[in-house]
Write a protein that holds these residues in place. Structure first.
Motif, short mmCIF file in Angstrom:
data_model
loop_
_atom_site.label_atom_id
_atom_site.label_comp_id
_atom_site.label_asym_id
_atom_site.label_seq_id
_atom_site.Cartn_x
_atom_site.Cartn_y
_atom_site.Cartn_z
N SER A 182 1.38 11.62 3.94
CA SER A 182 2.61 11.05 3.38
C SER A 182 3.49 10.44 4.47
CB SER A 182 3.39 12.12 2.62
OG SER A 182 3.73 13.19 3.48
N THR A 183 3.55 11.11 5.62
CA THR A 183 4.35 10.57 6.73
C THR A 183 3.78 9.25 7.22
OG1 THR A 183 4.92 12.82 7.41
CG2 THR A 183 5.28 11.07 9.01
N ILE A 184 2.46 9.18 7.33
CA ILE A 184 1.81 7.93 7.76
C ILE A 184 2.04 6.83 6.73
CG2 ILE A 184 -0.42 6.86 8.23
CD1 ILE A 184 -1.33 9.50 9.39
N ASN A 185 1.96 7.17 5.44
CA ASN A 185 2.22 6.17 4.40
C ASN A 185 3.64 5.62 4.49
OD1 ASN A 185 -0.34 6.66 3.52
ND2 ASN A 185 0.22 7.60 1.60
N ASP A 186 4.61 6.51 4.73
CA ASP A 186 6.00 6.05 4.84
C ASP A 186 6.19 5.15 6.06
OD1 ASP A 186 6.60 7.49 2.58
OD2 ASP A 186 7.34 9.25 3.68
N MET A 187 5.56 5.49 7.18
CA MET A 187 5.68 4.66 8.38
C MET A 187 5.08 3.27 8.14
SD MET A 187 4.66 7.54 11.24
CE MET A 187 4.47 6.30 12.51
N LEU A 188 3.90 3.23 7.52
CA LEU A 188 3.27 1.95 7.24
C LEU A 188 4.06 1.15 6.21
CD1 LEU A 188 -0.49 3.01 7.13
CD2 LEU A 188 0.72 1.83 8.96
N TRP A 189 4.68 1.84 5.26
CA TRP A 189 5.50 1.15 4.26
C TRP A 189 6.71 0.49 4.90
CZ3 TRP A 189 5.47 -0.90 -0.35
CH2 TRP A 189 6.65 -1.10 -1.04
N MET A 204 15.00 -2.73 -10.58
CA MET A 204 14.47 -2.92 -9.24
C MET A 204 13.87 -1.63 -8.70
SD MET A 204 17.24 -5.48 -7.47
CE MET A 204 16.11 -5.90 -6.17
N LYS A 205 14.46 -0.49 -9.05
CA LYS A 205 13.90 0.79 -8.62
C LYS A 205 12.52 1.02 -9.23
CE LYS A 205 14.89 5.73 -8.36
NZ LYS A 205 13.56 6.13 -8.87
N THR A 206 12.39 0.67 -10.52
CA THR A 206 11.09 0.81 -11.17
C THR A 206 10.05 -0.08 -10.51
OG1 THR A 206 12.19 1.31 -13.27
CG2 THR A 206 9.88 0.62 -13.37
N SER A 207 10.44 -1.32 -10.20
CA SER A 207 9.53 -2.23 -9.52
C SER A 207 9.18 -1.74 -8.12
CB SER A 207 10.15 -3.63 -9.45
OG SER A 207 9.34 -4.52 -8.74
N ALA A 217 3.75 2.88 -5.02
CA ALA A 217 2.59 3.64 -5.48
C ALA A 217 1.30 2.84 -5.26
CB ALA A 217 2.75 4.00 -6.95
N LYS A 218 1.34 1.54 -5.54
CA LYS A 218 0.15 0.70 -5.32
C LYS A 218 -0.18 0.61 -3.83
CE LYS A 218 -0.06 -2.86 -7.91
NZ LYS A 218 0.16 -4.23 -8.51
N PHE A 219 0.86 0.48 -3.00
CA PHE A 219 0.66 0.42 -1.55
C PHE A 219 0.05 1.72 -1.04
CE2 PHE A 219 2.14 1.20 2.77
CZ PHE A 219 1.79 0.04 3.41
N ASP A 220 0.56 2.86 -1.52
CA ASP A 220 0.03 4.16 -1.10
C ASP A 220 -1.43 4.32 -1.49
OD1 ASP A 220 2.42 4.84 0.05
OD2 ASP A 220 3.12 6.06 -1.62
N SER A 221 -1.79 3.84 -2.67
CA SER A 221 -3.18 3.97 -3.12
C SER A 221 -4.11 3.16 -2.22
CB SER A 221 -3.31 3.53 -4.57
OG SER A 221 -3.00 2.15 -4.72
#
Length: 215
Positions: free
Chosen positions: A24-31, A91-94, A100-104
């Motif tokens: 999760s930490t790596i996903n947040d950094m990449l996001w 905008m929050k929903t989008s 979620a798509k990015f994390d997948s």
């Protein structure tokens, strides 16, 4: 082209870093890095922050306006408040859908680059020797174990090399963690002030009289 020996080591190192840091930490950094790029998602994120700032300003003005004494102004602010809230919710929903798509996608790529390669490489290069052992230096059973499962006898198989890389990575990780722990402990000990020595109080009169009597 990168050698197979180094590739196996890098795969084991990457898998260990992922397990240590956390997916999760790596996903947040990449996001966050992805949002820094000039993409449509980053533009929407910038617009969302601007709307949040406007929303907080209108909300503050709405709370400071009386609905009885300044009804016209209050009603106008209320309409703006509700409109901005609806836009922020959309905008929050989008944003959540994009995240979620990015994390997948990141999870799939990370699995392929770590766990997937840890299974694919030993299967694909099972018969290829990583390197050859000096002739006559090891007994037969040791050569058989090191060449297991399908590498030529007298060589080191990819499975044995993978196991060795895992052990080296774990040893390096524990060593670095121990040195960091010692350094941090020494730094904390230096910051703590030394306790002053307890001062002796005045000698009681009864003690002085007992000392004179003894002398």
């Amino acid at each position: 082209m990168i050698s197979l020996l180094l590739l196996i080591f890098l795969v084991e190192l990457g898998a260990h870093l992922v397990n240590t840091i956390g997916a999760s930490t790596i996903n947040d950094m990449l996001w966050n890095l992805y949002l820094a790029l000039p993409t449509e998602t980053s533009r929407q994120e910038t617009e969302k922050k601007k709307l949040q700032k406007d929303f907080l300003t209108i909300r503050r003005d709405l709370n400071a306006t009386s609905s009885q004494d300044q009804f016209a102004k209050w009603a106008k602010l209320r309409r703006q408040h509700d409109k901005l809230m609806e836009q922020l919710e959309q905008m929050k929903t989008s944003h959540d859908t994009s995240k979620a798509k990015f994390d997948s996608y990141v999870n799939i790529l990370r699995w392929l680059a770590t766990t997937g390669l840890k299974f694919i490489l030993p299967f694909w290069y099972a018969k290829q020797p990583m390197f050859w052992l000096p002739h006559g230096w090891f007994p037969y059973y040791a050569e058989w174990i090191l060449s297991f499962p399908r590498a030529p006898l007298g060589s080191v198989s990819i499975a044995s090399w993978q196991t060795a890389c895992t052990g080296v990575v774990m040893l390096l990780s524990d060593t670095i963690a121990a040195f960091l722990g010692l350094a941090l402990g020494a730094k904390i000990a230096q910051k703590q002030p030394a306790k002053p020595a307890a001062e002796k109080g005045p000698t009681p009169k009864s003690q002085e009289a007992r000392n004179k009597k003894d002398s």
